[in-house]
Write a protein that holds these residues in place. Sequence first.
Motif, mmCIF file in Angstrom:
data_model
loop_
_atom_site.group_PDB
_atom_site.id
_atom_site.type_symbol
_atom_site.label_atom_id
_atom_site.label_comp_id
_atom_site.label_asym_id
_atom_site.label_seq_id
_atom_site.Cartn_x
_atom_site.Cartn_y
_atom_site.Cartn_z
ATOM 1 N N ALA A 281 0.846 -1.190 0.000
ATOM 2 C CA ALA A 281 0.000 0.000 0.000
ATOM 3 C C ALA A 281 0.882 1.241 0.000
ATOM 4 N N VAL B 94 -3.677 3.454 -1.393
ATOM 5 C CA VAL B 94 -4.611 3.296 -0.279
ATOM 6 C C VAL B 94 -4.275 4.359 0.759
ATOM 7 N N ALA C 281 -5.048 1.466 5.054
ATOM 8 C CA ALA C 281 -3.958 0.511 4.830
ATOM 9 C C ALA C 281 -3.540 -0.158 6.136
ATOM 10 N N ALA D 7 2.515 -1.454 4.590
ATOM 11 C CA ALA D 7 1.592 -0.322 4.685
ATOM 12 C C ALA D 7 2.284 0.826 5.404
#
Length: 392
Positions: A39, A174, A179, A191
Amino acid sequence: MRRAAPLAALVLLGAGCGSHASTKPQLPAGGPPGVVRIALAHLLWPLDPARARTRDETVVARALFATPLRTDPRTGALRPGLCSSWKPSADRRRWSFHCRHAQEIAIELKRTGLASNATSRGRTLTVPSPNAPYLLTEARAAPPAVPGPFRLLRASPTRIVAERGGLRLDLRQVDPTTAARLFRHGKLDEAPVPLGDLQAVLRDPLLRPAVRIRRLLAVDLVVAEPRGALIRFPAVRRAYDDTADRADYQALVPELEAPAAENLVAPASAKVVRAAVLAAGRAKSRVSKLPQVAVRFARPTDPDLAYGAGLLVAAWRDIGLGPYFASGKPDARVERLLAAYPRPDALRAAARGETVIPVSWVVDGRLVSPRLRGWHEDQLGAVDYSRVLLKR
């Protein structure tokens, strides 16, 4: 911390319901075979390495495009890329490189303005610049028509899929809060840590083992626009520099994981910080004697920078200065300046020709799944995914 509280309560509840052995909470370690789900807050779009500016955009560019030279992620030393060897002239003002796709590299160096006088002949690339080897490590030096480490399979503004051997990268745009939630449930392998959550995730028993914190060669700063109010009134600009609320910014944006910035060279020593605090006190006492100048700030589109800019503007207004946010031609803007190559002079080179007020050094926080082996982020924020292995 609010996010961690429900989890802690569940752990205690389970411990009181007949459990005879305490178990440490663990993140889900499964996922689709051969796929790394990543992400990012921003994806590079269009897919042109010359357009890469932010940390996330540069990550995408380096995965898809090949640079003439690379740098070692741990030491910063030069490594071969499309160019296999290089040597300087006697006065070290000109460099010659032996490269695949030398002509395409020369064209790209001219197109981006990195080296407008670069030339090529056969496999020899000539760049008349003493800093040429490091210029050739920049993402925007990568010729877009030349295949990079990963082969592009499909792309859109919000999702990019690329493959190398048996490893597939699934890069998704994202927002960081979403995320982090997906990561917690095993739906992502990497993330970003959301703004303001870094200390909370470090206290979270589930997420703490997955946290990776890297101080970047980057600075959040105020850029004074040419012919803007801060340029026209140097005494006012000095007051903004001396009274910038670096302490609150440092506490709330990098969350004390990166120091305040007094320059673009290195974090300030304790002696310099003390001197800056005294200078701020003196500057605040002189604000009433300065010209009453309104300074229009552009509101950053990046949410993290917008939050930081709001802190700075509010603090300046509290002491009687005149900053405000509005559309139209700005007098100043808050930006994140990221070095293009791992050298102490890289930030100064990036800011050349601009008048800036450094505020804070930058830290990058990532959540990384235990599935990934060999994941490492360098001081530019780059990750070499060709070195990443998936745990079986």
